[in-house]
Design a protein around this motif. Structure first.
Motif: not given
Length: 461
Positions: A335, A337, A340-341, A348, A351, A409
């Motif tokens: 997955t 992100n 969010l990285d 969150v 994400k 996601v």
């Protein structure tokens, strides 16, 4: 063009400042000086031919009878008076940061095994995308080590200069930056990423990159002239100078010519076909589609300089690229992100979001999405349409003949934006694709023609 380093004569014929035909010939003589010549296009051809004859023995006696320096000066002045020849000495090989950046952009010596440069994944002749489409279906780029792959599709370098520095709007919305997750604030910071990425160019640290730079006499002289004689005293400073120069090259018009049919249409120099015009109207419509919700920067649909992205971040529910990941030994359940990285993001709720890509040259830069999961542009339009169409056929991926697949996601999808607009029928889908093709820069229109010919041939089989 620099002629004569050690025992080698290195010629490169350049057109429009792009490397086209590299030529190298080892001569059985030592050239004591460097020359810089004006009128590169014609002179480059003449010298390339002349030096090749010398290297293979043709005309060798005549060359031996004349001093090296006198011979090169004579050739230069005889080339229809293309320009003066000067003994370069310690004169910088590159006149400005952009010229230096161009050399760096194509320099494979800046990778661990000396096999990869910026251009390896962002090749000018293929609209600044990775030209190695046969590897991993073009979804992921192969690294300098010959075995490693990244997890994301290489973003297009064209028109990247228009992205604002990464920042937050007054309402807290993240916008801008480079890479899919905006983790690089600007072009210079982005240029510093790949050389140190172990799955890309693989260099261990900045000092090692700087050591490679210092192997090149032209770099040494030019860095000192452009950034100060003390630039080599600190690895961070020298590395920063390198990325600054690459960014300067990426800001040139070579990356953003605004020469497409769409641009010519805005200038009154091109008339849209009925299908293209329908696609244009649909694209900018506030009622029939949701395209311009994210893919329009200017307030007016006829404003010049449109980059077709607002540089904001969204999760549109793209499925994992299970097939390609499985085929190349990468975890198919991985997955990403997304936003969010980005070190500047800790919520969150971000994400799985990615920066909205620009649509310039989109028709010739597949595969698509952050993981290259879709090969065809029409598939992308149909993927968006699944949010607004209740037809069973709209829930099937035309490339796999299977349901689209679960979102990578699922919790942060921009449902509100995606569900704007009406369901699209085949006529409107084809019109949108036709319009998107008009965003292809003039220099890449032959690529578009080749693509269409291949598609037509495939249908006949």
């Amino acid at each position: 063009m620099i002629i004569g380093r050690d025992h080698a004569i290195r010629c490169e014929y350049r057109k429009s400042n792009m490397p086209i035909l590299p030529f190298s010939a080892m001569l059985p003589v030592m050239l004591p000086v460097k020359f810089r010549c004006a009128g590169i296009s014609r002179l480059g051809r003449l010298l390339g031919t002349t030096l090749l004859l010398v290297a293979t023995g043709s005309g060798g006696a005549a060359f031996a009878a004349e001093k090296t320096q006198d011979f090169l000066i004579r050739v230069a002045h005889d080339a229809d008076k293309v320009g003066p020849v000067e003994i370069a000495g310690n004169t910088p090989a590159f006149a400005d940061k952009a010229a230096l950046g161009e050399a760096l952009y194509f320099d494979t010596n800046l990778s661990k095994n000396r096999t990869q440069a910026c251009a390896s994944c962002h090749e000018p002749t293929t609209a600044f995308r990775d030209p190695r489409g046969e590897i991993a279906g073009g979804a992921f780029s192969l690294g300098d080590d010959g075995v490693s792959f990244g997890d994301r599709n290489a973003p297009m370098a064209a028109y990247a200069k228009f992205a604002p520095d990464f920042h937050f709007k007054e309402d807290g919305t993240p916008v801008g930056g480079q890479f899919w997750d905006g983790r690089a604030k600007d072009l210079a910071e982005q240029a510093g990423g790949p050389p140190l990425n172990p799955v890309e160019m693989g260099m261990p640290d900045k000092a090692t990159v700087v050591a490679r730079l210092r192997e090149n006499d032209d770099y040494i002289a030019s860095f000192e002239a452009l950034f100060g004689r003390d630039v080599w005293g600190d690895a961070d400073r020298a590395y920063g100078a390198m990325t600054d120069a690459i960014a300067a090259f990426e800001r040139t018009d070579q990356f953003s010519p605004f020469s497409s049919k769409y641009d010519r249409f805005l200038r009154g120099a091109y008339k849209m076909t009925p299908q293209e015009e329908l696609g244009r109207v649909l694209f900018f419509s506030q009622q029939f589609t949701n395209c311009n919700t994210c893919h329009q920067l200017k307030t007016s649909p006829t404003a010049p300089g449109e980059t077709f992205t607002n540089y904001e971040y969204h999760n549109i529910g793209v499925p994992r690229n299970v097939a390609i990941r499985s085929r190349h030994g990468k975890d198919p359940a991985f997955t990403d992100n997304g936003l969010l990285d980005n070190p500047a993001i800790d919520e969150v709720a971000h994400k799985g979001k990615y920066k909205t890509p620009g649509l310039r040259n989109v028709a010739v830069t597949g595969p698509y999405m952050h993981n290259g999961v879709f090969a065809d542009l029409r598939t992308v339009i149909k993927f968006y349409n699944k949010y607004n169409s209740r037809a069973k056929s709209a829930q099937i991926n035309p490339e796999t003949k299977q349901p689209w697949g679960d979102p990578e996601v699922a919790d942060t999808i921009s449902v509100k934006e995606l569900e704007q607009g009406d369901a699209l029928d085949t006529k409107r889908i084809n019109a949108l694709v036709a319009f998107l093709k008009t965003l292809t820069d003039a220099r890449y229109e032959p690529l578009l023609a080749e693509q269409e010919e291949a598609a037509a041939a495939a249908k006949k089989k």
